[in-house]
Design a protein around this motif. Sequence first.
Motif, PDB file in Angstrom:
ATOM      1  N   ILE A  45       0.868  -1.174   0.000  1.00  0.00           N
ATOM      2  CA  ILE A  45       0.000   0.000   0.000  1.00  0.00           C
ATOM      3  C   ILE A  45       0.904   1.223   0.000  1.00  0.00           C
ATOM      4  CG2 ILE A  45      -1.615   1.311   1.459  1.00  0.00           C
ATOM      5  CD1 ILE A  45      -2.444  -1.709   2.316  1.00  0.00           C
ATOM      6  N   LEU A  88       3.159   0.596   3.346  1.00  0.00           N
ATOM      7  CA  LEU A  88       2.878  -0.524   4.243  1.00  0.00           C
ATOM      8  C   LEU A  88       2.732  -1.777   3.387  1.00  0.00           C
ATOM      9  CD1 LEU A  88       0.918   2.131   5.204  1.00  0.00           C
ATOM     10  CD2 LEU A  88       0.805   0.699   7.225  1.00  0.00           C
ATOM     11  N   HIS A 109     -14.210  -0.185   4.740  1.00  0.00           N
ATOM     12  CA  HIS A 109     -14.388  -1.461   4.042  1.00  0.00           C
ATOM     13  C   HIS A 109     -13.883  -2.617   4.893  1.00  0.00           C
ATOM     14  CE1 HIS A 109     -10.207  -0.414   3.209  1.00  0.00           C
ATOM     15  NE2 HIS A 109      -9.974  -1.694   2.968  1.00  0.00           N
ATOM     16  N   ASP A 151     -11.958  -6.276   3.927  1.00  0.00           N
ATOM     17  CA  ASP A 151     -11.165  -6.600   2.738  1.00  0.00           C
ATOM     18  C   ASP A 151     -11.882  -7.571   1.789  1.00  0.00           C
ATOM     19  OD1 ASP A 151      -9.015  -4.947   3.411  1.00  0.00           O
ATOM     20  OD2 ASP A 151      -8.223  -6.458   4.782  1.00  0.00           O
ATOM     21  N   HIS A 160     -12.474  -1.410   8.295  1.00  0.00           N
ATOM     22  CA  HIS A 160     -11.430  -0.420   8.585  1.00  0.00           C
ATOM     23  C   HIS A 160     -11.454   0.701   7.567  1.00  0.00           C
ATOM     24  CE1 HIS A 160      -9.577  -3.538   6.069  1.00  0.00           C
ATOM     25  NE2 HIS A 160      -8.828  -2.568   5.559  1.00  0.00           N
ATOM     26  N   ARG A 193       1.043  -5.756   3.207  1.00  0.00           N
ATOM     27  CA  ARG A 193       0.005  -6.600   3.816  1.00  0.00           C
ATOM     28  C   ARG A 193       0.145  -8.039   3.340  1.00  0.00           C
ATOM     29  NH1 ARG A 193      -6.073  -5.311   2.171  1.00  0.00           N
ATOM     30  NH2 ARG A 193      -6.044  -7.348   1.159  1.00  0.00           N
ATOM     31  N   LEU A 242      -0.862  -6.163   8.477  1.00  0.00           N
ATOM     32  CA  LEU A 242      -0.298  -4.993   7.791  1.00  0.00           C
ATOM     33  C   LEU A 242       0.903  -4.499   8.585  1.00  0.00           C
ATOM     34  CD1 LEU A 242      -0.877  -3.048   5.404  1.00  0.00           C
ATOM     35  CD2 LEU A 242      -2.287  -1.693   6.963  1.00  0.00           C
ATOM     36  N   TRP A 264       0.753   4.810  13.327  1.00  0.00           N
ATOM     37  CA  TRP A 264       1.809   3.906  12.873  1.00  0.00           C
ATOM     38  C   TRP A 264       3.197   4.451  13.175  1.00  0.00           C
ATOM     39  CZ3 TRP A 264       0.480  -0.749  10.925  1.00  0.00           C
ATOM     40  CH2 TRP A 264      -0.818  -0.903  10.412  1.00  0.00           C
ATOM     41  N   ALA A 322      -8.881   3.225   5.643  1.00  0.00           N
ATOM     42  CA  ALA A 322      -7.531   3.685   5.296  1.00  0.00           C
ATOM     43  C   ALA A 322      -7.545   5.211   5.344  1.00  0.00           C
ATOM     44  CB  ALA A 322      -7.165   3.184   3.909  1.00  0.00           C
ATOM     45  N   PRO A 323      -6.454   5.814   5.740  1.00  0.00           N
ATOM     46  CA  PRO A 323      -6.470   7.267   5.921  1.00  0.00           C
ATOM     47  C   PRO A 323      -6.684   8.024   4.624  1.00  0.00           C
ATOM     48  CG  PRO A 323      -4.238   6.419   6.018  1.00  0.00           C
ATOM     49  CD  PRO A 323      -5.136   5.229   5.983  1.00  0.00           C
ATOM     50  N   ARG A 360       4.291   7.101   2.334  1.00  0.00           N
ATOM     51  CA  ARG A 360       3.672   6.185   3.299  1.00  0.00           C
ATOM     52  C   ARG A 360       3.619   4.827   2.612  1.00  0.00           C
ATOM     53  NH1 ARG A 360      -1.444   4.074   4.666  1.00  0.00           N
ATOM     54  NH2 ARG A 360      -1.851   4.014   6.928  1.00  0.00           N
ATOM     55  N   TRP A 385      -5.737  -7.881  11.892  1.00  0.00           N
ATOM     56  CA  TRP A 385      -7.167  -7.753  12.157  1.00  0.00           C
ATOM     57  C   TRP A 385      -7.959  -8.939  11.624  1.00  0.00           C
ATOM     58  CZ3 TRP A 385      -4.704  -4.354   8.733  1.00  0.00           C
ATOM     59  CH2 TRP A 385      -5.172  -4.306   7.415  1.00  0.00           C
ATOM     60  N   THR A 421      -4.768   4.658  10.784  1.00  0.00           N
ATOM     61  CA  THR A 421      -5.826   3.764  10.292  1.00  0.00           C
ATOM     62  C   THR A 421      -6.841   3.556  11.419  1.00  0.00           C
ATOM     63  OG1 THR A 421      -4.145   2.671   8.960  1.00  0.00           O
ATOM     64  CG2 THR A 421      -6.236   1.503   9.192  1.00  0.00           C
TER      65      THR A 421
HETATM   66  C1  AKG Z   1      -6.193  -2.339   3.526  1.00  0.00           C
HETATM   67  O1  AKG Z   1      -5.148  -2.998   3.689  1.00  0.00           O
HETATM   68  O2  AKG Z   1      -7.238  -2.865   3.121  1.00  0.00           O
HETATM   69  C2  AKG Z   1      -6.225  -0.921   3.834  1.00  0.00           C
HETATM   70  O3  AKG Z   1      -7.275  -0.333   3.788  1.00  0.00           O
HETATM   71  C3  AKG Z   1      -4.966  -0.238   4.195  1.00  0.00           C
HETATM   72  C4  AKG Z   1      -5.044   0.542   5.434  1.00  0.00           C
HETATM   73  C5  AKG Z   1      -4.020   1.641   5.468  1.00  0.00           C
HETATM   74  O4  AKG Z   1      -3.483   2.042   4.441  1.00  0.00           O
HETATM   75  O5  AKG Z   1      -3.776   2.117   6.555  1.00  0.00           O
END
Ligand code: AKG
Length: 300
Positions: A94, A288, A123, A125, A273, A290, A138, A258, A275-276, A286, A266, A150
Amino acid sequence: MTVIRENPARTLTVRPVAGHIGADVDGVDLARPLGGDVVAELKDALHAHRVLFFRGQHLDHAAQIAFGRQFGDLTYAHPHDDTPPEGHPEIFTIDPRRYEERYGPDYRAQNRRRQYSYFTGWHTDVTAAVNPPAGSILRADVVPEFGGDTQWTNLVAAYEGLSEPVRAFVDTLRAEHRYGGSDRPAGDGAYARRVNDNLLVAVHPVVRVHPATGEKGLFVNPGFTSHIVGLSPRESHAVLELLYAEITRPEYTVRFRWAPGSVAFWDNRATAHLAPRDLEHLDVERRLHRVTLIGDRPVG
Ligand code: AKG
């Protein structure tokens, strides 16, 4: 604070961080094999707290994949992501800077203007899959100096907070979930074309029974749910907006700041969740990574 395991070397601790969801876990090095007891204890903690936060971890792609595999089989990156890191097809990265490559040059500007409803962005996932992911892990690699938090929400608490007549009503419903196809916001990048050419559609119960805990939780989300089956478009919209307002009530949520080396794990069967979206106007880095656990077909 609950001390759930002690050994001569370290104590695994799980500390709730909000009233309905989220716990900090200390005393475990995710880069080492965990052993069956620790895996079982972390699963119990995940079922109890819905999202677990670990800090100061030292995972690379291979170690993150190895950590994830101790909890189940992993999906390949993402149904629409064909650019995982070389040699690690399970890693979904991400990184907003990649979105313009994927969707087209002005994706971020377009996205800022685009606001489908008050709940845009929340959303669970890939619920448009027939067997949506059971869980996601993540890991933060690069984080901005500020912003980019997040948020998660507890879908079991959201269901239990409904009045009894509304619970009885939503218990009977099924909803369609959809990802891709021509009704998705398009861009002209390769990723957008791939999303538009590869449609995922599934119908799931609106109230899902968690396969491990037997709890009921709401299983609709603004990211993927297209409509409630059998209702008129107006009725479906009104019912979904009501449920989204419940799901996103602040008291059911937790927000995570973070740092590099932080990991969030999760349970997709009991959470949604966000996402920002606070960095879309800023050119900050930024990144990350997953990994995603394969899930079961939801049962009502
Ligand atoms: C996801 O992995 O489905 C996200 O929405 C990422 C969350 C994020 O970017 O903090």
